[in-house]
Design a protein around this motif. Structure first.
Motif, PDB file in Angstrom:
ATOM      1  N   GLU A 115     -24.435 -47.118  36.996  1.00 34.88           N
ATOM      2  CA  GLU A 115     -24.852 -48.221  37.865  1.00 34.88           C
ATOM      3  C   GLU A 115     -23.998 -48.307  39.133  1.00 34.88           C
ATOM      4  O   GLU A 115     -24.309 -49.058  40.052  1.00 34.88           O
ATOM      5  N   GLU A 116     -22.889 -47.559  39.153  1.00 34.65           N
ATOM      6  CA  GLU A 116     -22.013 -47.409  40.324  1.00 34.65           C
ATOM      7  C   GLU A 116     -21.442 -48.723  40.853  1.00 34.65           C
ATOM      8  O   GLU A 116     -21.207 -48.874  42.050  1.00 34.65           O
ATOM      9  N   LYS A 117     -21.191 -49.699  39.982  1.00 41.64           N
ATOM     10  CA  LYS A 117     -20.570 -50.963  40.392  1.00 41.64           C
ATOM     11  C   LYS A 117     -19.075 -50.888  40.072  1.00 41.64           C
ATOM     12  O   LYS A 117     -18.620 -51.346  39.024  1.00 41.64           O
ATOM     13  N   ILE A 118     -18.309 -50.306  40.981  1.00 42.66           N
ATOM     14  CA  ILE A 118     -16.886 -50.088  40.758  1.00 42.66           C
ATOM     15  C   ILE A 118     -16.110 -51.388  40.947  1.00 42.66           C
ATOM     16  O   ILE A 118     -16.247 -52.068  41.963  1.00 42.66           O
ATOM     17  N   ILE A 119     -15.301 -51.714  39.954  1.00 41.34           N
ATOM     18  CA  ILE A 119     -14.396 -52.853  40.019  1.00 41.34           C
ATOM     19  C   ILE A 119     -13.069 -52.401  40.628  1.00 41.34           C
ATOM     20  O   ILE A 119     -12.507 -53.051  41.492  1.00 41.34           O
ATOM     21  N   ARG A 120     -12.597 -51.244  40.161  1.00 41.14           N
ATOM     22  CA  ARG A 120     -11.288 -50.737  40.582  1.00 41.14           C
ATOM     23  C   ARG A 120     -11.230 -49.240  40.355  1.00 41.14           C
ATOM     24  O   ARG A 120     -11.718 -48.744  39.352  1.00 41.14           O
ATOM     25  N   THR A 121     -10.603 -48.534  41.302  1.00 43.67           N
ATOM     26  CA  THR A 121     -10.378 -47.097  41.159  1.00 43.67           C
ATOM     27  C   THR A 121      -8.886 -46.876  40.938  1.00 43.67           C
ATOM     28  O   THR A 121      -8.054 -47.469  41.636  1.00 43.67           O
ATOM     29  N   PHE A 122      -8.552 -46.019  39.975  1.00 43.71           N
ATOM     30  CA  PHE A 122      -7.151 -45.811  39.613  1.00 43.71           C
ATOM     31  C   PHE A 122      -6.566 -44.550  40.232  1.00 43.71           C
ATOM     32  O   PHE A 122      -5.615 -44.626  40.993  1.00 43.71           O
ATOM     33  N   PHE A 123      -7.110 -43.385  39.900  1.00 46.65           N
ATOM     34  CA  PHE A 123      -6.551 -42.137  40.423  1.00 46.65           C
ATOM     35  C   PHE A 123      -7.569 -41.009  40.276  1.00 46.65           C
ATOM     36  O   PHE A 123      -8.463 -41.060  39.442  1.00 46.65           O
ATOM     37  N   GLN A 124      -7.398 -40.008  41.124  1.00 51.66           N
ATOM     38  CA  GLN A 124      -8.221 -38.799  41.088  1.00 51.66           C
ATOM     39  C   GLN A 124      -7.831 -37.996  39.855  1.00 51.66           C
ATOM     40  O   GLN A 124      -6.654 -37.881  39.533  1.00 51.66           O
ATOM     41  N   LEU A 125      -8.817 -37.473  39.153  1.00 52.03           N
ATOM     42  CA  LEU A 125      -8.563 -36.674  37.954  1.00 52.03           C
ATOM     43  C   LEU A 125      -8.771 -35.195  38.223  1.00 52.03           C
ATOM     44  O   LEU A 125      -9.635 -34.810  39.020  1.00 52.03           O
ATOM     45  N   ASN A 126      -7.982 -34.367  37.532  1.00 53.61           N
ATOM     46  CA  ASN A 126      -8.207 -32.933  37.522  1.00 53.61           C
ATOM     47  C   ASN A 126      -9.252 -32.693  36.435  1.00 53.61           C
ATOM     48  O   ASN A 126      -8.929 -32.496  35.266  1.00 53.61           O
ATOM     49  N   VAL A 127     -10.507 -32.746  36.837  1.00 57.44           N
ATOM     50  CA  VAL A 127     -11.621 -32.721  35.896  1.00 57.44           C
ATOM     51  C   VAL A 127     -11.661 -31.411  35.107  1.00 57.44           C
ATOM     52  O   VAL A 127     -11.902 -31.425  33.894  1.00 57.44           O
ATOM     53  N   GLU A 128     -11.418 -30.290  35.753  1.00 51.04           N
ATOM     54  CA  GLU A 128     -11.461 -29.002  35.045  1.00 51.04           C
ATOM     55  C   GLU A 128     -10.388 -28.935  33.958  1.00 51.04           C
ATOM     56  O   GLU A 128     -10.653 -28.495  32.841  1.00 51.04           O
ATOM     57  N   HIS A 129      -9.186 -29.387  34.276  1.00 51.75           N
ATOM     58  CA  HIS A 129      -8.104 -29.403  33.283  1.00 51.75           C
ATOM     59  C   HIS A 129      -8.458 -30.368  32.146  1.00 51.75           C
ATOM     60  O   HIS A 129      -8.232 -30.063  30.972  1.00 51.75           O
ATOM     61  N   LEU A 130      -9.019 -31.506  32.473  1.00 48.82           N
ATOM     62  CA  LEU A 130      -9.422 -32.494  31.481  1.00 48.82           C
ATOM     63  C   LEU A 130     -10.473 -31.902  30.536  1.00 48.82           C
ATOM     64  O   LEU A 130     -10.379 -32.043  29.320  1.00 48.82           O
ATOM     65  N   LYS A 131     -11.467 -31.205  31.100  1.00 54.79           N
ATOM     66  CA  LYS A 131     -12.549 -30.627  30.282  1.00 54.79           C
ATOM     67  C   LYS A 131     -12.017 -29.609  29.284  1.00 54.79           C
ATOM     68  O   LYS A 131     -12.508 -29.526  28.158  1.00 54.79           O
ATOM     69  N   THR A 132     -11.018 -28.827  29.704  1.00 52.67           N
ATOM     70  CA  THR A 132     -10.515 -27.767  28.829  1.00 52.67           C
ATOM     71  C   THR A 132      -9.405 -28.229  27.891  1.00 52.67           C
ATOM     72  O   THR A 132      -9.127 -27.571  26.900  1.00 52.67           O
ATOM     73  N   SER A 133      -8.781 -29.356  28.161  1.00 54.78           N
ATOM     74  CA  SER A 133      -7.646 -29.811  27.359  1.00 54.78           C
ATOM     75  C   SER A 133      -8.007 -30.840  26.292  1.00 54.78           C
ATOM     76  O   SER A 133      -7.354 -30.903  25.254  1.00 54.78           O
TER      77      SER A 133
END
Length: 172
Positions: A115-133
């Motif tokens: 729905e793209e109703k952002i309340i707060r953004t925290f930090f950019q993620l390393n998505v590729e590292h997240l997917k593999t870890s």
């Protein structure tokens, strides 16, 4: 006192401790009655209730009765008593989700992330590292939204995904 309602758009800019008495003095010297509100600012979410129109003496008494609150006087002459609450609001407990925004940042959403109703953004993620870890379903769960029902869960999600934050440096 008025009924509590969820309120997200008011940013509470509260005077530092040393200025609280100055704000009370300013209210007292105005000689006017002011619309007064009680605001609770949570780790996630806010609530606002209108107390009513109070004289400067009534405002001073309310302040004495609520020493944990900080006082704010707006340019329009409205008075806010702001209480910081180390918890998440009822609205967040029922409708806040952690997820990924379209830029790959960990964000808190009102409703599911799609729905793209952002309340707060925290930090950019390393998505590729997240997917593999992380376990296979974790990334999909994050894309669909992880509901938050209490402060411990909120802090746990932040802690888990902070390990995958991309560090921002001052280099160009």
């Amino acid at each position: 006192m008025g009924k509590w309602k969820a309120f997200d758009s008011l940013e509470a800019t509260v005077a530092p401790e040393t200025q609280q008495q100055q704000v009370l003095d300013q209210i007292e010297h105005s000689g006017n009655a002011h619309r007064v509100f009680a605001q609770k600012v949570y780790v996630c979410g806010q609530e606002l209730a209108e107390i009513g129109k109070l004289s400067s003496d009534q405002i001073a008494q309310y302040y004495k009765d609520h020493p944990q609150d900080k006082i704010k006087l707006t340019n329009e002459g409205q008075v806010y008593f702001v209480e910081q609450v180390d918890d998440i609001s009822a609205a967040c407990k029922h409708n806040a989700f952690f997820g990924l925004d379209k830029h790959g940042s960990l964000s808190l959403f009102e409703g599911p992330p799609n729905e793209e109703k952002i309340i707060r953004t925290f930090f950019q993620l390393n998505v590729e590292h997240l997917k593999t870890s992380l376990p296979q379903g974790t990334y999909n769960q994050l894309k669909q939204g992880i509901p938050i029902s209490d402060l411990a869960e909120y802090n746990s999600v932040l802690s888990t995904f902070s390990d995958y934050a991309i560090e921002v440096t001052g280099r160009s």
